[in-house]
Enzyme design. Structure first.
Site, PDB file in Angstrom:
ATOM      1  N   CYS A 277      13.670  10.633   7.254  1.00  0.00           N
ATOM      2  CA  CYS A 277      13.719  10.152   8.638  1.00  0.00           C
ATOM      3  C   CYS A 277      15.129  10.332   9.197  1.00  0.00           C
ATOM      4  O   CYS A 277      15.315  10.442  10.399  1.00  0.00           O
ATOM      5  CB  CYS A 277      13.285   8.699   8.703  1.00  0.00           C
TER       6      CYS A 277
ATOM      7  N   GLU B 111       9.597  15.819  15.366  1.00  0.00           N
ATOM      8  CA  GLU B 111      10.156  15.733  14.013  1.00  0.00           C
ATOM      9  C   GLU B 111       9.579  16.872  13.160  1.00  0.00           C
ATOM     10  O   GLU B 111       8.363  17.035  13.097  1.00  0.00           O
ATOM     11  CB  GLU B 111       9.772  14.372  13.425  1.00  0.00           C
TER      12      GLU B 111
ATOM     13  N   LYS C 266       0.870  -1.185   0.000  1.00  0.00           N
ATOM     14  CA  LYS C 266       0.000   0.000   0.000  1.00  0.00           C
ATOM     15  C   LYS C 266       0.904   1.232   0.000  1.00  0.00           C
ATOM     16  O   LYS C 266       1.500   1.591   1.010  1.00  0.00           O
ATOM     17  CB  LYS C 266      -0.841  -0.064   1.254  1.00  0.00           C
TER      18      LYS C 266
ATOM     19  N   GLU D 256       9.370   1.114  11.025  1.00  0.00           N
ATOM     20  CA  GLU D 256      10.447   2.061  10.694  1.00  0.00           C
ATOM     21  C   GLU D 256       9.834   3.440  10.811  1.00  0.00           C
ATOM     22  O   GLU D 256       9.097   3.878   9.913  1.00  0.00           O
ATOM     23  CB  GLU D 256      10.958   1.809   9.260  1.00  0.00           C
TER      24      GLU D 256
HETATM   25  P1  NDP Z   1       2.228   8.283   7.782  1.00  0.00           P
HETATM   26  O1  NDP Z   1       2.333   7.537   9.044  1.00  0.00           O
HETATM   27  O2  NDP Z   1       1.286   9.417   7.697  1.00  0.00           O
HETATM   28  O3  NDP Z   1       1.833   7.296   6.587  1.00  0.00           O
HETATM   29  C1  NDP Z   1       2.585   6.150   6.274  1.00  0.00           C
HETATM   30  C2  NDP Z   1       1.724   5.189   5.497  1.00  0.00           C
HETATM   31  O4  NDP Z   1       0.673   4.699   6.333  1.00  0.00           O
HETATM   32  C3  NDP Z   1       1.028   5.813   4.297  1.00  0.00           C
HETATM   33  O5  NDP Z   1       0.977   4.878   3.246  1.00  0.00           O
HETATM   34  C4  NDP Z   1      -0.348   6.093   4.843  1.00  0.00           C
HETATM   35  O6  NDP Z   1      -1.332   6.188   3.848  1.00  0.00           O
HETATM   36  C5  NDP Z   1      -0.572   4.856   5.681  1.00  0.00           C
HETATM   37  N1  NDP Z   1      -1.638   4.969   6.677  1.00  0.00           N
HETATM   38  C6  NDP Z   1      -2.300   6.072   7.099  1.00  0.00           C
HETATM   39  N2  NDP Z   1      -3.209   5.734   8.059  1.00  0.00           N
HETATM   40  C7  NDP Z   1      -3.107   4.398   8.242  1.00  0.00           C
HETATM   41  C8  NDP Z   1      -3.751   3.466   9.110  1.00  0.00           C
HETATM   42  N3  NDP Z   1      -4.676   3.826   9.984  1.00  0.00           N
HETATM   43  N4  NDP Z   1      -3.369   2.167   9.036  1.00  0.00           N
HETATM   44  C9  NDP Z   1      -2.407   1.771   8.183  1.00  0.00           C
HETATM   45  N5  NDP Z   1      -1.768   2.605   7.323  1.00  0.00           N
HETATM   46  C10 NDP Z   1      -2.108   3.914   7.365  1.00  0.00           C
HETATM   47  O7  NDP Z   1       3.714   8.727   7.432  1.00  0.00           O
HETATM   48  P2  NDP Z   1       4.177   9.632   6.230  1.00  0.00           P
HETATM   49  O8  NDP Z   1       3.740   9.043   4.929  1.00  0.00           O
HETATM   50  O9  NDP Z   1       3.810  11.028   6.560  1.00  0.00           O
HETATM   51  O10 NDP Z   1       5.756   9.445   6.275  1.00  0.00           O
HETATM   52  C11 NDP Z   1       6.556  10.275   7.021  1.00  0.00           C
HETATM   53  C12 NDP Z   1       7.028   9.574   8.270  1.00  0.00           C
HETATM   54  O11 NDP Z   1       7.737   8.394   7.919  1.00  0.00           O
HETATM   55  C13 NDP Z   1       8.004  10.405   9.047  1.00  0.00           C
HETATM   56  O12 NDP Z   1       7.739  10.335  10.430  1.00  0.00           O
HETATM   57  C14 NDP Z   1       9.338   9.755   8.739  1.00  0.00           C
HETATM   58  O13 NDP Z   1      10.323  10.011   9.683  1.00  0.00           O
HETATM   59  C15 NDP Z   1       8.957   8.327   8.640  1.00  0.00           C
HETATM   60  N6  NDP Z   1       9.967   7.582   7.897  1.00  0.00           N
HETATM   61  C16 NDP Z   1      10.732   6.619   8.542  1.00  0.00           C
HETATM   62  C17 NDP Z   1      11.734   5.961   7.877  1.00  0.00           C
HETATM   63  C18 NDP Z   1      12.568   4.911   8.551  1.00  0.00           C
HETATM   64  O14 NDP Z   1      13.207   4.129   7.855  1.00  0.00           O
HETATM   65  N7  NDP Z   1      12.624   4.833   9.871  1.00  0.00           N
HETATM   66  C19 NDP Z   1      12.028   6.253   6.490  1.00  0.00           C
HETATM   67  C20 NDP Z   1      11.189   7.257   5.918  1.00  0.00           C
HETATM   68  C21 NDP Z   1      10.187   7.872   6.611  1.00  0.00           C
HETATM   69  P3  NDP Z   1      -1.707   7.627   3.229  1.00  0.00           P
HETATM   70  O15 NDP Z   1      -0.424   8.340   2.953  1.00  0.00           O
HETATM   71  O16 NDP Z   1      -2.386   7.238   1.982  1.00  0.00           O
HETATM   72  O17 NDP Z   1      -2.538   8.327   4.241  1.00  0.00           O
END
Ligand code: NDP
Length: 521
Positions: free
Chosen positions: A280, A376, A173, A246
Site C-alpha cells: 500500500c 493503484e 479472517k 486501511e
Molecule cells: P481485498 O479488498 O481484495 O481483500 C482484503 C480482505 O477482505 C481479504 O481477506 C478478502 O478475502 C476479504 N474480503 C473479500 N470480500 C469481502 C467482503 N465482501 N466482505 C469482507 N471481507 C471481504 O484486498 P487485497 O487482499 O487484494 O489487498 C490489497 C489491498 O490492500 C490493496 O489495495 C492495498 O493497497 C491494500 N492495503 C492497505 C494497507 C494499509 O495499511 N492502508 C496495507 C496493505 C494493503 P479473500 O482474500 O479471501 O477474498
C-alpha cells in the site's frame, strides 16, 4: 476474489482453498473455507471469552502476549520459509518486514500501553468547583479483523495484538490468497496458550469475510482494497458499529533538484519494487523535476536493471506477484501507459518461466490521464512523471484520490519538511521511504480513499476502546450552586457569565463565591 482454485464437493462447508505456489504453480495444500455458521460460532466463542480477558490485568495480558517473542525467535526461520512459500517473497522480506516487526511492536506497547490505557486526570472549569475530571478507556468487546495477502503476517498480527492489548477478544479472517500464513498466525496463538476464544482464526474466502462483517462483532478492522472496504463499511453501517479502513495508496515520491541523486535512485528502486511492488506504501508516482530528470532516470534505470528476480531459493531481490490476478492488472496498466505514449526503459513484460513473475519495470513519460497514474497498480512498476519544479510536484501529488504515504528527497532538510507538511497524506519521510511504518511509536493510516483510523502509537490502542468521561465530587455538601432553587441567584450568575466570557477571572471567581454563599443560605 478468485485467487486460488476452490474444490467443493460434499455440500455446504466442504469447499476448500487449493493453495498454489506463486513461484512454481504447484499445489501446496488445501485449506477450509469457513461458512457463515462457523464464523458465527467463532464469534460466539470470542464473546464468551471476552469478560475474562477484559478483566485480566493489562500487565498479565502483556505478559501472555509477550510469549509471542519467544515463539517468533524459536520458529522464525521456519515461519519465514512458510511465509515465502505462501507469498513468493524473498526470505529476507519474510524475516524482517513480516516477522521482526512483531516483537518490536510488542516491546513498544509493553513500555507505553499502561500510560495510554490508564485513567488520566484532566482540567475542570471553575464553574464546577471541588470536582475532579478523568478520562478512562474500556474495551469494545469482540473485534473482527480482516487482513490482505501482501503482508499477510504483519497486517494480521498488528491489529489483532492491538485489540488484544486493549482488552478485546478477536476473530481474524486472513486472505484466501495466503492461507499458509493464516495457519501460522493461528499456530502462534495456540502456542502461547491463550484461553479458548480469545483469538479465533477463520480461514476462508470473500464469503467468509462478508460473514464476519455480518456477525455479532463490536468493531471491524479492515485492511484491503477500496472496493471491499466500501462493502465492509456498508455492513457496519447497518448496526451501526465502528469500522476502521486501511485501504490502498498511490504514493508520491518527489525528487527535488538538489537531491542526492544516487541515494534517491536506490531509494526509488527499493520503495517501488520491494515486495514486488505489492505494498500500500509502494512508490507508485515518481515526480522528478526537469533539471535533474535525465540524470536521475539514468541512475534509476541502472538500479532496476541490476535487480535479481526469482523465488525464495534463488537469493533474489524480488519474487513473483503473490496474487495471480494481479499479473493481469499490471500488464493492463503498463500496456495502457505505453499506448498513451509512456516509454519502457526496463522490464514491461511477464518473465518467461513458470509462476507469476513480472519483470521490474521502469516507465517514463507517465501523465495524469493514464490508468497507471490514477489507479493503484500494486506491482513492480516505477512510473516516472517529469515535472517543471517542486511546486508542480506537490500540486499533482495532492490532486489524487489516495493519500497514504509520501516522500521528499532534497539536501535541504528544512525545505523537505516544508514540502512534507504540504503533502496530503498520513505519513511522509524526508530522504527515505516506506520504513516509517516500522516505527510503532508513530501512528499509521491514510486520508481520502486510503481510509481512516490509525494503527500504531497511542491511537492504535485507543482505536480498540470506548472512552469514558468521569467527574467526581466528594459529596460533602447537600447542594450545588447550579441546582434548584434559582430564586435570588440571577445577579450572581450573570456576573459569573460576564466574568467568564469577558475573560475577567477574578470577577467570575468572586461571583462564584457569592453564589455558593447564596446556595448555603
Ligand atoms: P481485498 O479488498 O481484495 O481483500 C482484503 C480482505 O477482505 C481479504 O481477506 C478478502 O478475502 C476479504 N474480503 C473479500 N470480500 C469481502 C467482503 N465482501 N466482505 C469482507 N471481507 C471481504 O484486498 P487485497 O487482499 O487484494 O489487498 C490489497 C489491498 O490492500 C490493496 O489495495 C492495498 O493497497 C491494500 N492495503 C492497505 C494497507 C494499509 O495499511 N492502508 C496495507 C496493505 C494493503 P479473500 O482474500 O479471501 O477474498
Amino acid at each position: 476474489m478468485e485467487a486460488t482454485q476452490k474444490s467443493g464437493g460434499n455440500g455446504a462447508g466442504a469447499a476448500v482453498i487449493e493453495k498454489r505456489s506463486p513461484v512454481t504453480g504447484e499445489v501446496l495444500g488445501t485449506f477450509p473455507i469457513r461458512t457463515a455458521a462457523e464464523v458465527d460460532a467463532a464469534v460466539a466463542r470470542a464473546r464468551e471469552a471476552f469478560p475474562t480477558w477484559r478483566d485480566t490485568s493489562l500487565d498479565d495480558r502483556l505478559r501472555m502476549l509477550s510469549r509471542i517473542k519467544d515463539v517468533v525467535q524459536t520458529h522464525g526461520e521456519e515461519y519465514a520459509r512458510r511465509i515465502s512459500d505462501d507469498t513468493g517473497k524473498p526470505l529476507v522480506d519474510s524475516l524482517v518486514t513480516e516477522l521482526m516487526a512483531i516483537p518490536l511492536f510488542l516491546d513498544h506497547y509493553r513500555k507505553t500501553a499502561k500510560k495510554t490505557l490508564s485513567r488520566r486526570k484532566v482540567s475542570t472549569p471553575i464553574l464546577f468547583p471541588g470536582k475532579a475530571s478523568y478520562i478512562e478507556h474500556f474495551p469494545l468487546g469482540v473485534v473482527g479483523v480482516i487482513s490482505p495477502w501482501n503482508f499477510p503476517f504483519q497486517l494480521s498480527m498488528v491489529p489483532v495484538l492491538s485489540a488484544l492489548i486493549a482488552g478485546n477478544t478477536v476473530v481474524l479472517k486472513p486472505s484466501e490468497v495466503t492461507p499458509i500464513t493464516g495457519e501460522i498466525v493461528d499456530e502462534i496463538f495456540r502456542r502461547i496458550g491463550l484461553p479458548r476464544g480469545v483469538v479465533e482464526v477463520v480461514q476462508g474466502d470473500g464469503s467468509t469475510g462478508a460473514a464476519l462483517t455480518r456477525a455479532d462483532v463490536d468493531k471491524l478492522f479492515f485492511t484491503g482494497s477500496v472496493a471491499t472496504g466500501r462493502k465492509v463499511m456498508a455492513e457496519a453501517a447497518k448496526r451501526p458499529i465502528p469500522v476502521e479502513l486501511e485501504l490502498g495508496g498511490k504514493d508520491a515520491m518527489i525528487v527535488c533538484a538538489d537531491a542526492n541523486l544516487a541515494r534517491a535512485a536506490k531509494a526509488a528502486a527499493w520503495g517501488g519494487l520491494v515486495n514486488c511492488g505489492q505494498m500500500c506504501t509502494s512508490v507508485e508516482r515518481l515526480f522528478v523535476v526537469d533539471a535533474i530528470h535525465d540524470e536521475f532516470v539514468a541512475l534509476l534505470e541502472a538500479e532496476v536493471r541490476a535487480m535479481r528476480v526469482g523465488g525464495p531459493d534463488e537469493h533474489a531481490d524480488m519474487g513473483p506477484l503473490t496474487f495471480r490476478g494481479q499479473v493481469t492488472t499490471v500488464e493492463r496498466h503498463v500496456a495502457g501507459a505505453v499506448d498513451d505514449g509512456a516509454k519502457v526503459l526496463a522490464g514491461g513484460t511477464r518473465l518467461d518461466r513458470p509462476g507469476q513473475f513480472f519483470a521490474p519495470t521502469l516507465l517514463t513519460g507517465v501523465t495524469p490521464s493514464m490508468e497507471i497514474y490514477r489507479e493503484e497498480t500494486f506491482g513492480p512498476v516505477l512510473p516516472v512523471i517529469r515535472v517543471k519544479d517542486e511546486e508542480e510536484a506537490i500540486r499533482l501529488a495532492n490532486d489524487h484520490q489516495y493519500g497514504l504515504n509520501g516522500c521528499v528527497f532534497t539536501k535541504d532538510v528544512e525545505r523537505g519538511l516544508e514540502l512534507a507538511s504540504r503533502l496530503e497524506c498520513g505519513q511522509v519521510m524526508v530522504n527515505d521511504l516506506v520504513s516509517i511504518v516500522g516505527n510503532p511509536a508513530l501512528p499509521f493510516g491514510g486520508v481520502k480513499n486510503s481510509g481512516f483510523g490509525r494503527y500504531h502509537g497511542p491511537e492504535g490502542l485507543l482505536a480498540f476502546t470506548h472512552q469514558k468521561a468521569i467527574m467526581v465530587d466528594r459529596g460533602w455538601s447537600d447542594i450545588e450552586p447550579l441546582w434548584f432553587p434559582y430564586k435570588g441567584k440571577y445577579d450572581a450568575m450573570a456576573q459569573v457569565f460576564h466574568g467568564l466570557l469577558g475573560g475577567n477571572l477574578p470577577k467570575a471567581l468572586l461571583a462564584m463565591t457569592k453564589l455558593r454563599s447564596l446556595t448555603k443560605s
